[in-house]
Design a protein around this motif. Structure first.
Motif, PDB file in Angstrom:
ATOM      1  N   ARG A  38      38.517  42.461  33.786  1.00  0.00           N
ATOM      2  CA  ARG A  38      37.755  41.639  32.843  1.00  0.00           C
ATOM      3  C   ARG A  38      37.931  42.176  31.414  1.00  0.00           C
ATOM      4  O   ARG A  38      38.105  41.408  30.462  1.00  0.00           O
ATOM      5  N   ARG A  83      48.446  45.859  36.582  1.00  0.00           N
ATOM      6  CA  ARG A  83      47.914  46.534  37.769  1.00  0.00           C
ATOM      7  C   ARG A  83      48.369  47.992  37.804  1.00  0.00           C
ATOM      8  O   ARG A  83      47.587  48.891  38.109  1.00  0.00           O
ATOM      9  N   ARG A 105      39.648  44.032  44.883  1.00  0.00           N
ATOM     10  CA  ARG A 105      40.416  43.120  45.737  1.00  0.00           C
ATOM     11  C   ARG A 105      41.471  43.853  46.551  1.00  0.00           C
ATOM     12  O   ARG A 105      41.881  43.390  47.598  1.00  0.00           O
ATOM     13  N   ARG A 150      40.052  30.532  41.749  1.00  0.00           N
ATOM     14  CA  ARG A 150      40.186  31.987  41.604  1.00  0.00           C
ATOM     15  C   ARG A 150      40.622  32.617  42.941  1.00  0.00           C
ATOM     16  O   ARG A 150      41.478  33.506  42.967  1.00  0.00           O
TER      17      ARG A 150
HETATM   18  O1   DC Z   1      35.359  41.155  41.005  1.00  0.00           O
HETATM   19  P1   DC Z   1      35.499  40.371  39.699  1.00  0.00           P
HETATM   20  O2   DC Z   1      35.048  38.947  39.832  1.00  0.00           O
HETATM   21  O3   DC Z   1      34.853  41.066  38.538  1.00  0.00           O
HETATM   22  O4   DC Z   1      37.069  40.337  39.395  1.00  0.00           O
HETATM   23  C1   DC Z   1      37.612  39.666  38.297  1.00  0.00           C
HETATM   24  C2   DC Z   1      39.097  39.353  38.564  1.00  0.00           C
HETATM   25  O5   DC Z   1      39.825  40.589  38.565  1.00  0.00           O
HETATM   26  C3   DC Z   1      39.384  38.682  39.909  1.00  0.00           C
HETATM   27  O6   DC Z   1      39.765  37.337  39.762  1.00  0.00           O
HETATM   28  C4   DC Z   1      40.553  39.422  40.471  1.00  0.00           C
HETATM   29  C5   DC Z   1      40.772  40.602  39.611  1.00  0.00           C
HETATM   30  N1   DC Z   1      40.684  41.866  40.322  1.00  0.00           N
HETATM   31  C6   DC Z   1      41.805  42.335  40.935  1.00  0.00           C
HETATM   32  O7   DC Z   1      42.832  41.672  40.913  1.00  0.00           O
HETATM   33  N2   DC Z   1      41.804  43.543  41.556  1.00  0.00           N
HETATM   34  C7   DC Z   1      40.672  44.274  41.609  1.00  0.00           C
HETATM   35  N3   DC Z   1      40.701  45.457  42.233  1.00  0.00           N
HETATM   36  C8   DC Z   1      39.489  43.788  41.021  1.00  0.00           C
HETATM   37  C9   DC Z   1      39.514  42.561  40.387  1.00  0.00           C
END
Ligand code: DC
Length: 195
Positions: A38, A83, A105, A150
Motif C-alpha cells: 500500500r 516484490r 498473500r 482484486r
Molecule cells: O492485505 P492488503 O489488502 O493490505 O493488501 C493490499 C495488496 O497488496 C493486495 O491486493 C495484494 C498485495 N499484497 C501482496 O501481493 N503480497 C503481500 N504479502 C501482501 C499484500
C-alpha cells in the motif's frame, strides 16, 4: 529457532484481526505486509524506486487504508522487482528474536516457506465484500466488484500468486464470528506447537 506464524488469504477474510490476536496471545511481533505494498502504491512515481527506498515514515501515512491505496497496492504487487525489493525486510522481520506473525498473500509460499505454522484465512467473496462495505461504506455491489477484481489480480499474477502453501491449515471464516475465528486460529497454533 525463532517462531514464525505465516498468515495468508484474500482481502477482508479476517487475516489482520486474527494475526493481531495471535501476536497478543503468543507475545509475537506482527507485520501487516499489505501495508508495504500500500505504501509503495501510495508513494507514486516509479514503483520499483518507491519499493527500494521505502521508509518507516511511508508506512505511517494515514491514507493507506483507503480503497484507492488498496487498488494501487494490488497493481504494484504484480511487479517482480517490487516484490524482490520488499523481500529482505519481511524475512528480517520474520527472523526477529521472540518470534513474529506476518500476514499477507505469499508469506507461507515465498517469504517464510519454513514457518512452523501456516494459516490460510478465507471466506466467500460476498461475506468479505459485506465486511469491507461495513468499514468503508458506499455501494456494496461496487465493493464486491472491487473484491473480486482484486482476488483475480492477486491469484493470477505470475510472481508469488495468492494460494495456500501445501502445508497450510485453511480456516474459512464465512460462518464464524470474530471470536470464533480467533479461537480456531489460537487452537491451531497450540496444536502445532504441541507436536
Ligand atoms: O492485505 P492488503 O489488502 O493490505 O493488501 C493490499 C495488496 O497488496 C493486495 O491486493 C495484494 C498485495 N499484497 C501482496 O501481493 N503480497 C503481500 N504479502 C501482501 C499484500
Amino acid at each position: 529457532m525463532t517462531f514464525t506464524v505465516a498468515v495468508d488469504g484474500p482481502a477482508a477474510a479476517g487475516k489482520g484481526t486474527i494475526s493481531r490476536a495471535l501476536a497478543a496471545q503468543f507475545g509475537l511481533a506482527h507485520l501487516d505486509t499489505g501495508l508495504l505494498y500500500r505504501a509503495v502504491g501510495a508513494k507514486g512515481g516509479d514503483p520499483i524506486v518507491a519499493a527500494r527506498t521505502l521508509t518507516t515514515e511511508d508506512l505511517q501515512r494515514d491514507d493507506l487504508r483507503s480503497m484507492a491505496a488498496s487498488e494501487a497496492a494490488s497493481k504494484v504487487a504484480v511487479i517482480p522487482e517490487v516484490r524482490a525489493a520488499l523481500l529482505d525486510f519481511q524475512r528480517a522481520f520474520a527472523a526477529r528474536e521472540g518470534g513474529a506473525v506476518l500476514d499477507g498473500r505469499d508469506i507461507g509460499t515465498v517469504i517464510c516457506p519454513d514457518a512452523p505454522v501456516k494459516l490460510f484465512i478465507t471466506a466467500s467473496p460476498e461475506v468479505r465484500a459485506h465486511r469491507r462495505w461495513l468499514e468503508v461504506g458506499g455501494n456494496e455491489a461496487e465493493v464486491l466488484a472491487d473484491v473480486i477484481a482484486r482476488d483475480e489480480r492477486d491469484r493470477n499474477r505470475a510472481d508469488a500468486p495468492l494460494k495456500p502453501a501445501a502445508d497450510a491449515v485453511i480456516i474459512d471464516t464465512s460462518a464464524l464470528d470474530t471470536e470464533a475465528a480467533i479461537a480456531r486460529a489460537i487452537a491451531t497454533v497450540n496444536a502445532i506447537r504441541a507436536t
